[in-house]
Design a protein around this motif. Structure first.
Motif, PDB file in Angstrom:
ATOM      1  N   CYS A  13       0.853  -1.188   0.000  1.00 49.78           N
ATOM      2  CA  CYS A  13       0.000   0.000   0.000  1.00 49.78           C
ATOM      3  C   CYS A  13       0.883   1.229   0.000  1.00 49.78           C
ATOM      4  O   CYS A  13       2.018   1.173   0.465  1.00 49.78           O
ATOM      5  CB  CYS A  13      -0.903   0.022   1.241  1.00 49.78           C
ATOM      6  SG  CYS A  13      -2.263  -1.139   1.078  1.00 49.78           S
ATOM      7  N   GLN A  15       0.242   4.051   1.663  1.00 50.26           N
ATOM      8  CA  GLN A  15       0.358   4.355   3.100  1.00 50.26           C
ATOM      9  C   GLN A  15      -0.735   3.564   3.824  1.00 50.26           C
ATOM     10  O   GLN A  15      -1.697   3.122   3.200  1.00 50.26           O
ATOM     11  CB  GLN A  15       0.223   5.858   3.376  1.00 50.26           C
ATOM     12  CG  GLN A  15      -1.165   6.405   3.205  1.00 50.26           C
ATOM     13  CD  GLN A  15      -1.238   7.924   3.458  1.00 50.26           C
ATOM     14  OE1 GLN A  15      -0.273   8.657   3.228  1.00 50.26           O
ATOM     15  NE2 GLN A  15      -2.379   8.389   3.924  1.00 50.26           N
ATOM     16  N   CYS A  17      -3.907   3.085   5.951  1.00 50.21           N
ATOM     17  CA  CYS A  17      -5.087   3.809   6.422  1.00 50.21           C
ATOM     18  C   CYS A  17      -5.176   3.612   7.939  1.00 50.21           C
ATOM     19  O   CYS A  17      -4.746   2.585   8.464  1.00 50.21           O
ATOM     20  CB  CYS A  17      -6.344   3.286   5.731  1.00 50.21           C
ATOM     21  SG  CYS A  17      -6.234   3.396   3.936  1.00 50.21           S
ATOM     22  N   TYR A  19      -7.403   2.883  10.001  1.00 45.65           N
ATOM     23  CA  TYR A  19      -8.295   1.867  10.590  1.00 45.65           C
ATOM     24  C   TYR A  19      -7.902   0.449  10.177  1.00 45.65           C
ATOM     25  O   TYR A  19      -8.516  -0.520  10.595  1.00 45.65           O
ATOM     26  CB  TYR A  19      -9.742   2.116  10.122  1.00 45.65           C
ATOM     27  CG  TYR A  19      -9.881   2.078   8.616  1.00 45.65           C
ATOM     28  CD1 TYR A  19     -10.160   0.898   7.949  1.00 45.65           C
ATOM     29  CD2 TYR A  19      -9.678   3.226   7.860  1.00 45.65           C
ATOM     30  CE1 TYR A  19     -10.248   0.862   6.564  1.00 45.65           C
ATOM     31  CE2 TYR A  19      -9.760   3.193   6.485  1.00 45.65           C
ATOM     32  CZ  TYR A  19     -10.043   2.024   5.843  1.00 45.65           C
ATOM     33  OH  TYR A  19     -10.113   1.977   4.481  1.00 45.65           O
ATOM     34  N   CYS A  20      -6.856   0.334   9.352  1.00 47.24           N
ATOM     35  CA  CYS A  20      -6.628  -0.930   8.633  1.00 47.24           C
ATOM     36  C   CYS A  20      -5.730  -1.896   9.397  1.00 47.24           C
ATOM     37  O   CYS A  20      -4.626  -1.536   9.812  1.00 47.24           O
ATOM     38  CB  CYS A  20      -5.987  -0.620   7.280  1.00 47.24           C
ATOM     39  SG  CYS A  20      -5.539  -2.125   6.388  1.00 47.24           S
ATOM     40  N   PHE A  22      -5.399  -5.012   7.796  1.00 48.11           N
ATOM     41  CA  PHE A  22      -5.126  -6.022   6.770  1.00 48.11           C
ATOM     42  C   PHE A  22      -3.625  -6.227   6.670  1.00 48.11           C
ATOM     43  O   PHE A  22      -2.838  -5.373   7.075  1.00 48.11           O
ATOM     44  CB  PHE A  22      -5.645  -5.573   5.392  1.00 48.11           C
ATOM     45  CG  PHE A  22      -7.123  -5.387   5.327  1.00 48.11           C
ATOM     46  CD1 PHE A  22      -7.983  -6.143   6.104  1.00 48.11           C
ATOM     47  CD2 PHE A  22      -7.679  -4.437   4.479  1.00 48.11           C
ATOM     48  CE1 PHE A  22      -9.352  -5.966   6.046  1.00 48.11           C
ATOM     49  CE2 PHE A  22      -9.043  -4.242   4.410  1.00 48.11           C
ATOM     50  CZ  PHE A  22      -9.879  -5.008   5.193  1.00 48.11           C
ATOM     51  N   SER A  24      -0.893  -5.634   4.951  1.00 48.56           N
ATOM     52  CA  SER A  24      -0.361  -4.799   3.866  1.00 48.56           C
ATOM     53  C   SER A  24       0.686  -3.868   4.450  1.00 48.56           C
ATOM     54  O   SER A  24       0.630  -3.512   5.631  1.00 48.56           O
ATOM     55  CB  SER A  24      -1.484  -4.001   3.204  1.00 48.56           C
ATOM     56  OG  SER A  24      -1.979  -3.022   4.087  1.00 48.56           O
ATOM     57  N   GLY A  63      -4.109  -5.134   0.728  1.00 53.95           N
ATOM     58  CA  GLY A  63      -3.185  -4.336  -0.053  1.00 53.95           C
ATOM     59  C   GLY A  63      -3.845  -3.578  -1.216  1.00 53.95           C
ATOM     60  O   GLY A  63      -5.047  -3.452  -1.312  1.00 53.95           O
ATOM     61  N   ASN A  97      -7.212   0.947  -5.992  1.00 57.38           N
ATOM     62  CA  ASN A  97      -7.574   2.131  -5.222  1.00 57.38           C
ATOM     63  C   ASN A  97      -7.520   3.368  -6.097  1.00 57.38           C
ATOM     64  O   ASN A  97      -6.584   3.523  -6.891  1.00 57.38           O
ATOM     65  CB  ASN A  97      -6.638   2.301  -4.017  1.00 57.38           C
ATOM     66  CG  ASN A  97      -7.060   1.389  -2.883  1.00 57.38           C
ATOM     67  OD1 ASN A  97      -8.250   1.160  -2.666  1.00 57.38           O
ATOM     68  ND2 ASN A  97      -6.098   0.832  -2.168  1.00 57.38           N
ATOM     69  N   ARG A 134      -6.946   7.890   4.010  1.00 56.14           N
ATOM     70  CA  ARG A 134      -6.929   7.418   2.615  1.00 56.14           C
ATOM     71  C   ARG A 134      -6.045   8.340   1.780  1.00 56.14           C
ATOM     72  O   ARG A 134      -5.966   9.540   2.050  1.00 56.14           O
ATOM     73  CB  ARG A 134      -8.347   7.407   2.018  1.00 56.14           C
ATOM     74  CG  ARG A 134      -9.347   6.542   2.740  1.00 56.14           C
ATOM     75  CD  ARG A 134      -9.113   5.072   2.619  1.00 56.14           C
ATOM     76  NE  ARG A 134      -9.032   4.589   1.253  1.00 56.14           N
ATOM     77  CZ  ARG A 134      -8.950   3.288   0.934  1.00 56.14           C
ATOM     78  NH1 ARG A 134      -8.951   2.364   1.881  1.00 56.14           N
ATOM     79  NH2 ARG A 134      -8.852   2.908  -0.319  1.00 56.14           N
TER      80      ARG A 134
HETATM   81  S1  SF4 Z   1      -5.252  -2.476   2.482  1.00 54.66           S
HETATM   82 FE1  SF4 Z   1      -6.784  -0.943   1.920  1.00 54.66          FE
HETATM   83  S2  SF4 Z   1      -7.501  -0.170   3.893  1.00 54.66           S
HETATM   84 FE2  SF4 Z   1      -5.554  -1.205   4.269  1.00 54.66          FE
HETATM   85  S3  SF4 Z   1      -3.979   0.368   4.150  1.00 54.66           S
HETATM   86 FE3  SF4 Z   1      -4.166  -0.538   2.121  1.00 54.66          FE
HETATM   87  S4  SF4 Z   1      -5.623   0.790   1.059  1.00 54.66           S
HETATM   88 FE4  SF4 Z   1      -5.853   1.217   3.224  1.00 54.66          FE
END
Ligand code: SF4
Length: 379
Positions: A13, A15, A17, A19-20, A22, A24, A63, A97, A134
């Motif tokens: 990613c 950067q 986010c 709240y994330c 995941f 990545s 990601g 994205n 975001r």
């Molecule tokens: S996976 Fe999606 S929500 Fe998580 S940091 Fe990357 S863009 Fe943001």
């Protein structure tokens, strides 16, 4: 036997986010080439081990897969076609994205075989997007959708979120209208969840993050359920809405307990009743593949009891619910002989309903699904 679904994880990613949680990583662009090589090697190895199985859905998630340079994504697509029997009408989705795509890139990706895009839009309110951390703003979303259209994609999904800090029900209603006006074929709508270890969770614990109260969040949920079907986006899973025939076939495999193979760092698989997941850290994954070791970090063979609980939980997430004959055939038991008591209790609470063929969540059950799911899951 069901055809196989493939999940490919791209853990990069621009950067993170706020709240994330995941799997990545930001700032790992120097690993693009090595990661792609490892992923292509794993694709070749697994395709060979499974004797070139027939695949009817592929989902490239992250990601941010659209961050990967297009020639590397082309290498991944070639590896897929060289090592798996991809059906001519396979659904091949890629997450993207806004702010990370170009017209030329999407045109090339379409030519490589990708035929469905899922854009992480999340909001049409730029203040909310900034608060979420975001990288994009609404003009980027509109540009990305224009590029996708120009590249010939006619199966496009967007993700939206509700329950965001500072969001109101009236504001979310406007965002839903904006989403509908885009005429995409699919919409996924998720409530914000605070995940441990994220900046949002820390800010909330320290009293620095204010979220909409329960009533406002419920009002947003109700808007989603009330507005979208009237606009032709029919609900087919708790958080997913599609125009008829445009449901995500790959995700339906998860909910209908069909086999899928995950490839890449942190990817999960479900094959022959066994769940596996790969090591999440990118360099550890690359090292494992390069040295001929397995990247699998977790392996779990489900007991029959666990499998039954999972099967019910996943099928009930869908609008049609669980087909009783399929359940009986898979587990060799009659649903009501085992669960009459639980079912009756949930039905009295207006959470579950049944006829002679299937059981399903009521509208209330969809809203309070966790109560239902906890009744069937073993731990
Ligand atoms: S996976 Fe999606 S929500 Fe998580 S940091 Fe990357 S863009 Fe943001």
């Amino acid at each position: 036997m069901s055809k196989l679904g493939l999940y490919l994880h791209v853990p990069f990613c621009r950067q993170k986010c706020f709240y994330c949680d995941f799997s990545s990583y930001a700032g790992a662009e120097h690993l693009f080439v090595a990661y792609t090589a490892a992923l292509c090697q794993q694709i070749a190895e697994q395709g060979g081990l499974l004797c070139n199985p027939t695949v009817d859905t592929v989902y490239i998630g992250g990601g941010t897969p659209s961050l990967l340079p297009v020639h590397l994504m082309e290498q991944i697509m070639s590896a897929l076609y060289n090592n798996f029997s991809i059906n001519n009408d396979a659904e091949i989705s890629m997450e993207a994205n806004p702010g990370t795509v170009t017209r030329a890139q999407l045109t090339t990706l379409k030519a490589s075989g990708i035929n469905r895009l899922s854009f992480g839009v999340q909001s049409f309110n730029d203040d909310l997007l900034a608060r979420l951390g975001r990288i994009h703003r609404t003009p980027d979303t509109m540009t990305a959708l224009e590029y996708a259209d120009a590249a010939g994609f006619n199966n496009i999904s967007i993700d939206l979120m509700y329950g965001l800090p500072g969001q109101t029900a009236a504001g979310f209603a406007r965002e839903l209208e904006q989403a509908v006006a885009l005429h995409t074929s699919h919409l996924s709508v998720y409530g914000l969840k605070l995940e441990q270890g994220t900046p949002f969770a820390a800010a909330y614990d320290q009293g620095r993050l204010e979220l909409p109260d329960e009533m406002s969040e419920e009002a947003m949920y109700d808007l989603m359920v009330d507005v979208l079907p009237g606009k032709g986006l029919l609900r087919y899973e708790i958080s997913n809405f599609a125009r008829p025939g445009m449901e995500c076939r790959h995700n339906l495999k998860y909910w209908y307990y069909q086999p899928y193979l995950g490839l890449g760092a942190a990817a999960h698989s479900f094959l022959k009743g066994e769940r596996q997941s790969a090591v999440a850290e990118i360099e550890a994954y690359i090292r494992a593949i390069k040295s001929g070791c397995s990247p699998v970090a977790m392996r779990e063979i489900l007991t029959k009891e666990q499998a039954i609980g999972e099967y019910i939980f996943l099928a009930l997430r869908t609008t049609p619910g669980m087909i009783l004959a399929d359940f009986a055939q898979r587990f060799d038991i009659d649903f009501f002989s085992q669960f009459a008591c639980v079912f009756n209790k949930l039905r009295q609470q207006n959470l579950l309903e049944a006829d002679s063929k299937r059981i399903w969540l009521t509208g209330r059950g969809m809203k309070f699904g966790n109560i239902v799911f906890a009744s069937f899951l073993t731990d």
